[in-house]
Design a protein around this motif. Structure first.
Motif, PDB file in Angstrom:
ATOM      1  N   LEU A  89     -24.560 -25.237  38.594  1.00  0.00           N
ATOM      2  CA  LEU A  89     -25.846 -24.883  37.982  1.00  0.00           C
ATOM      3  C   LEU A  89     -25.993 -23.369  37.855  1.00  0.00           C
ATOM      4  O   LEU A  89     -26.512 -22.874  36.848  1.00  0.00           O
ATOM      5  N   ARG A  90     -25.531 -22.632  38.859  1.00  0.00           N
ATOM      6  CA  ARG A  90     -25.603 -21.167  38.797  1.00  0.00           C
ATOM      7  C   ARG A  90     -24.762 -20.647  37.619  1.00  0.00           C
ATOM      8  O   ARG A  90     -25.156 -19.714  36.933  1.00  0.00           O
ATOM      9  N   GLN A  91     -23.589 -21.235  37.417  1.00  0.00           N
ATOM     10  CA  GLN A  91     -22.730 -20.819  36.308  1.00  0.00           C
ATOM     11  C   GLN A  91     -23.406 -21.118  34.974  1.00  0.00           C
ATOM     12  O   GLN A  91     -23.334 -20.288  34.053  1.00  0.00           O
ATOM     13  N   LEU A  92     -24.050 -22.250  34.846  1.00  0.00           N
ATOM     14  CA  LEU A  92     -24.749 -22.586  33.590  1.00  0.00           C
ATOM     15  C   LEU A  92     -25.886 -21.602  33.331  1.00  0.00           C
ATOM     16  O   LEU A  92     -26.097 -21.182  32.199  1.00  0.00           O
ATOM     17  N   LYS A  93     -26.590 -21.235  34.372  1.00  0.00           N
ATOM     18  CA  LYS A  93     -27.717 -20.316  34.219  1.00  0.00           C
ATOM     19  C   LYS A  93     -27.223 -18.933  33.819  1.00  0.00           C
ATOM     20  O   LYS A  93     -27.836 -18.252  33.008  1.00  0.00           O
ATOM     21  N   SER A  94     -26.113 -18.485  34.393  1.00  0.00           N
ATOM     22  CA  SER A  94     -25.597 -17.155  34.073  1.00  0.00           C
ATOM     23  C   SER A  94     -25.006 -17.086  32.660  1.00  0.00           C
ATOM     24  O   SER A  94     -24.908 -16.026  32.084  1.00  0.00           O
ATOM     25  N   ASP A  95     -24.605 -18.231  32.093  1.00  0.00           N
ATOM     26  CA  ASP A  95     -24.057 -18.266  30.737  1.00  0.00           C
ATOM     27  C   ASP A  95     -25.150 -18.082  29.677  1.00  0.00           C
ATOM     28  O   ASP A  95     -24.844 -17.736  28.546  1.00  0.00           O
ATOM     29  N   GLU A  96     -26.378 -18.320  30.022  1.00  0.00           N
ATOM     30  CA  GLU A  96     -27.469 -18.228  29.020  1.00  0.00           C
ATOM     31  C   GLU A  96     -27.840 -16.823  28.690  1.00  0.00           C
ATOM     32  O   GLU A  96     -27.748 -15.874  29.283  1.00  0.00           O
TER      33      GLU A  96
ATOM     34  N   PHE B 135     -24.518 -26.917  43.364  1.00  0.00           N
ATOM     35  CA  PHE B 135     -25.403 -25.883  42.838  1.00  0.00           C
ATOM     36  C   PHE B 135     -24.618 -24.721  42.230  1.00  0.00           C
ATOM     37  O   PHE B 135     -25.145 -23.960  41.421  1.00  0.00           O
ATOM     38  N   ASP B 136     -23.334 -24.559  42.619  1.00  0.00           N
ATOM     39  CA  ASP B 136     -22.507 -23.525  42.006  1.00  0.00           C
ATOM     40  C   ASP B 136     -22.380 -23.757  40.506  1.00  0.00           C
ATOM     41  O   ASP B 136     -22.408 -22.816  39.709  1.00  0.00           O
TER      42      ASP B 136
END
Length: 136
Positions: A129-136, A126-127
């Motif tokens: 996924l969190r990084q992908l979400k914060s990049d948006e 899930f880390d």
């Protein structure tokens, strides 16, 4: 013994009485046992004793299917009757079931406390996924 996850079952006694009652039968029983469970924290043996009573109402399958017979089911009330198939009552199954209900589902040695291991935590999927979400 394996189904109950017991390390040892040194004594199991069951006194059972099956009598006609109403449209079926009533099974009353007392189970006494000496057993050893495994502590879920320390993995040490945890001796235990069981002395438990139970009562179960039984009804024949054809009576249960009858439209004349109704049963009120109350989630907070007593259990409804068990259905007897082919005119046979498996007494050993009732002993095993009520022994399972009488033992501690999460045995823990007195004073045993779980301590999380120290050190860096393994990365979680899930880390990413969190990084992908914060990049948006």
């Amino acid at each position: 013994m394996q189904a109950l996850d017991l390390a040892e079952l040194s004594r199991l006694e069951a006194d059972l009485v099956l009598k006609p009652a109403g449209a079926g039968w009533r099974l009353k029983g007392r189970i006494q046992a000496n057993l050893v469970q495994t502590c879920g924290v320390t993995l040490d043996p945890l001796p235990s004793t069981v002395d438990s009573t139970f009562s179960v109402d039984l009804v024949a399958a054809d009576a249960a299917r009858s439209e004349d017979q109704t049963f009120d089911l109350d989630p907070d009330g007593p259990d409804g009757p068990d259905v007897v198939e082919d005119g046979a009552v498996n007494l050993a199954a009732y002993v095993a079931e009520h022994l399972a209900l009488a033992i501690d589902p999460w045995p823990r040695k007195p004073g045993a406390v779980f301590e999380a291991p120290s050190g860096p935590a393994e990365p979680s999927p899930f880390d990413v996924l969190r990084q992908l979400k914060s990049d948006e």
